[in-house]
Design a protein around this motif. Structure first.
Motif, mmCIF file in Angstrom:
data_model
loop_
_atom_site.group_PDB
_atom_site.id
_atom_site.type_symbol
_atom_site.label_atom_id
_atom_site.label_comp_id
_atom_site.label_asym_id
_atom_site.label_seq_id
_atom_site.Cartn_x
_atom_site.Cartn_y
_atom_site.Cartn_z
ATOM 1 N N LEU A 266 0.814 -1.211 0.000
ATOM 2 C CA LEU A 266 0.000 0.000 0.000
ATOM 3 C C LEU A 266 0.846 1.260 0.000
ATOM 4 N N GLY A 267 2.095 1.138 0.369
ATOM 5 C CA GLY A 267 2.943 2.310 0.464
ATOM 6 C C GLY A 267 2.652 3.161 1.682
ATOM 7 N N VAL A 268 1.799 2.654 2.568
ATOM 8 C CA VAL A 268 1.467 3.363 3.798
ATOM 9 C C VAL A 268 2.562 3.057 4.816
ATOM 10 N N PRO A 269 3.133 4.088 5.428
ATOM 11 C CA PRO A 269 4.207 3.811 6.393
ATOM 12 C C PRO A 269 3.673 3.088 7.632
ATOM 13 N N PRO A 270 4.509 2.263 8.250
ATOM 14 C CA PRO A 270 4.096 1.578 9.467
ATOM 15 C C PRO A 270 3.849 2.563 10.607
ATOM 16 N N THR A 271 2.992 2.159 11.502
ATOM 17 C CA THR A 271 2.738 2.935 12.716
ATOM 18 C C THR A 271 3.524 2.302 13.855
ATOM 19 N N TYR A 272 4.257 3.147 14.575
ATOM 20 C CA TYR A 272 5.029 2.700 15.735
ATOM 21 C C TYR A 272 4.569 3.493 16.953
ATOM 22 N N LEU A 273 3.853 2.826 17.844
ATOM 23 C CA LEU A 273 3.362 3.491 19.044
ATOM 24 C C LEU A 273 4.457 3.555 20.100
ATOM 25 N N THR A 274 4.333 4.527 20.962
ATOM 26 C CA THR A 274 5.278 4.694 22.052
ATOM 27 C C THR A 274 5.108 3.556 23.048
ATOM 28 N N ASP A 275 6.208 2.977 23.432
ATOM 29 C CA ASP A 275 6.194 1.913 24.433
ATOM 30 C C ASP A 275 5.972 2.530 25.809
ATOM 31 N N ASP A 276 5.329 1.779 26.685
ATOM 32 C CA ASP A 276 5.121 2.236 28.054
ATOM 33 C C ASP A 276 5.681 1.194 29.015
ATOM 34 N N PRO A 277 6.994 1.301 29.321
ATOM 35 C CA PRO A 277 7.609 0.301 30.195
ATOM 36 C C PRO A 277 6.986 0.250 31.587
ATOM 37 N N ALA A 278 6.403 1.352 32.055
ATOM 38 C CA ALA A 278 5.783 1.348 33.384
ATOM 39 C C ALA A 278 4.630 0.340 33.441
ATOM 40 N N GLY B 57 -0.795 8.591 14.148
ATOM 41 C CA GLY B 57 -0.774 8.900 12.723
ATOM 42 C C GLY B 57 -1.404 7.863 11.820
ATOM 43 N N TRP B 58 -1.907 6.787 12.385
ATOM 44 C CA TRP B 58 -2.543 5.729 11.606
ATOM 45 C C TRP B 58 -3.840 6.256 11.012
ATOM 46 N N LYS B 59 -4.083 5.959 9.753
ATOM 47 C CA LYS B 59 -5.261 6.461 9.036
ATOM 48 C C LYS B 59 -6.252 5.357 8.682
ATOM 49 N N GLY B 60 -6.268 4.289 9.457
ATOM 50 C CA GLY B 60 -7.215 3.216 9.212
ATOM 51 C C GLY B 60 -6.678 2.089 8.357
ATOM 52 N N GLN B 61 -5.441 2.191 7.961
ATOM 53 C CA GLN B 61 -4.804 1.127 7.189
ATOM 54 C C GLN B 61 -3.299 1.239 7.330
ATOM 55 N N GLY B 62 -2.651 0.175 6.942
ATOM 56 C CA GLY B 62 -1.198 0.166 6.984
ATOM 57 C C GLY B 62 -0.659 -0.695 8.097
ATOM 58 N N PRO B 63 0.605 -0.995 8.014
ATOM 59 C CA PRO B 63 1.240 -1.900 8.965
ATOM 60 C C PRO B 63 1.309 -1.344 10.390
ATOM 61 N N VAL B 64 1.120 -2.264 11.331
ATOM 62 C CA VAL B 64 1.317 -2.001 12.751
ATOM 63 C C VAL B 64 2.161 -3.190 13.231
ATOM 64 N N PRO B 65 3.478 -3.106 13.091
ATOM 65 C CA PRO B 65 4.342 -4.277 13.311
ATOM 66 C C PRO B 65 4.322 -4.819 14.743
ATOM 67 N N TRP B 66 4.098 -6.125 14.840
ATOM 68 C CA TRP B 66 4.157 -6.823 16.127
ATOM 69 C C TRP B 66 5.554 -6.732 16.720
ATOM 70 N N SER B 67 6.558 -6.691 15.894
ATOM 71 C CA SER B 67 7.939 -6.677 16.368
ATOM 72 C C SER B 67 8.271 -5.434 17.192
ATOM 73 N N HIS B 68 7.484 -4.381 17.062
ATOM 74 C CA HIS B 68 7.706 -3.155 17.834
ATOM 75 C C HIS B 68 6.930 -3.261 19.152
ATOM 76 N N LEU C 266 -6.145 -7.812 12.079
ATOM 77 C CA LEU C 266 -4.848 -8.291 12.562
ATOM 78 C C LEU C 266 -3.924 -8.677 11.411
ATOM 79 N N ASP C 267 -4.452 -9.393 10.435
ATOM 80 C CA ASP C 267 -3.624 -9.792 9.297
ATOM 81 C C ASP C 267 -3.159 -8.588 8.496
ATOM 82 N N GLY C 268 -4.011 -7.572 8.382
ATOM 83 C CA GLY C 268 -3.634 -6.360 7.674
ATOM 84 C C GLY C 268 -2.599 -5.541 8.429
ATOM 85 N N ALA C 269 -2.686 -5.584 9.762
ATOM 86 C CA ALA C 269 -1.727 -4.847 10.588
ATOM 87 C C ALA C 269 -0.361 -5.519 10.547
#
Length: 145
Positions: free
Chosen positions: A7-19, A85-96, A129-132
């Motif tokens: 899709l050319g949509v950049p992945p979304t990387y959410l901020t981690d919350d170690p607390a 910044g997610w717009k309803g589509q695009g990768p949300v990598p589990w690895s992050h 989930l599969d799309g993310a």
């Protein structure tokens, strides 16, 4: 199926919350229910906290409670994704690490929906989930949390 982002949509990387992760890890060896509920009270916007609470309810065969907790985690996760910044589509990598709470909430909601016979929702959440990230479901089912 390729996991390449077509899709050319950049992945979304959410901020981690170690607390949150530290609080949840602290539940081992203590009154798990009290620690989980306190973690949700202390971090009510954390989809990870809600997902773990949903998983705990599931392990007790409290399907409706599991569904309700996972539904909150799902909505908190959507809020976080949109803020990220997610717009309803695009990768949300589990690895992050920061994305795992959202994806885990989606998985928990999918599982609970299946448990209460909500088949349309199971299909929709599987597609989400599969799309993310196609690796998310296998990773969660393998215990990679």
């Amino acid at each position: 199926m390729s996991s390449e982002n077509l899709l050319g949509v950049p992945p979304t990387y959410l901020t981690d919350d170690p607390a949150v992760r530290e609080a949840l890890a602290g539940a081992i060896g203590f009154d798990v229910d009290d620690v989980l509920e306190q973690t949700v009270r202390d971090h009510p916007t954390s989809s990870l906290a809600w997902a773990v609470l949903a998983d705990r309810a599931w392990s007790r065969r409290e399907l409706v409670q599991s569904y309700a907790y996972a539904r909150v985690g799902y909505h908190r996760g959507l809020d976080a994704l949109r803020r990220g910044g997610w717009k309803g589509q695009g990768p949300v990598p589990w690895s992050h690490e920061g994305n795992r709470g959202v994806l885990l909430s989606l998985y928990m909601l999918r599982r609970a929906a299946e448990g209460i016979g909500e088949t349309d929702e199971v299909s929709r959440l599987t597609d989400f989930l599969d799309g993310a990230d196609p690796a998310a479901i296998p990773a969660i089912e393998a215990g990679d949390r």
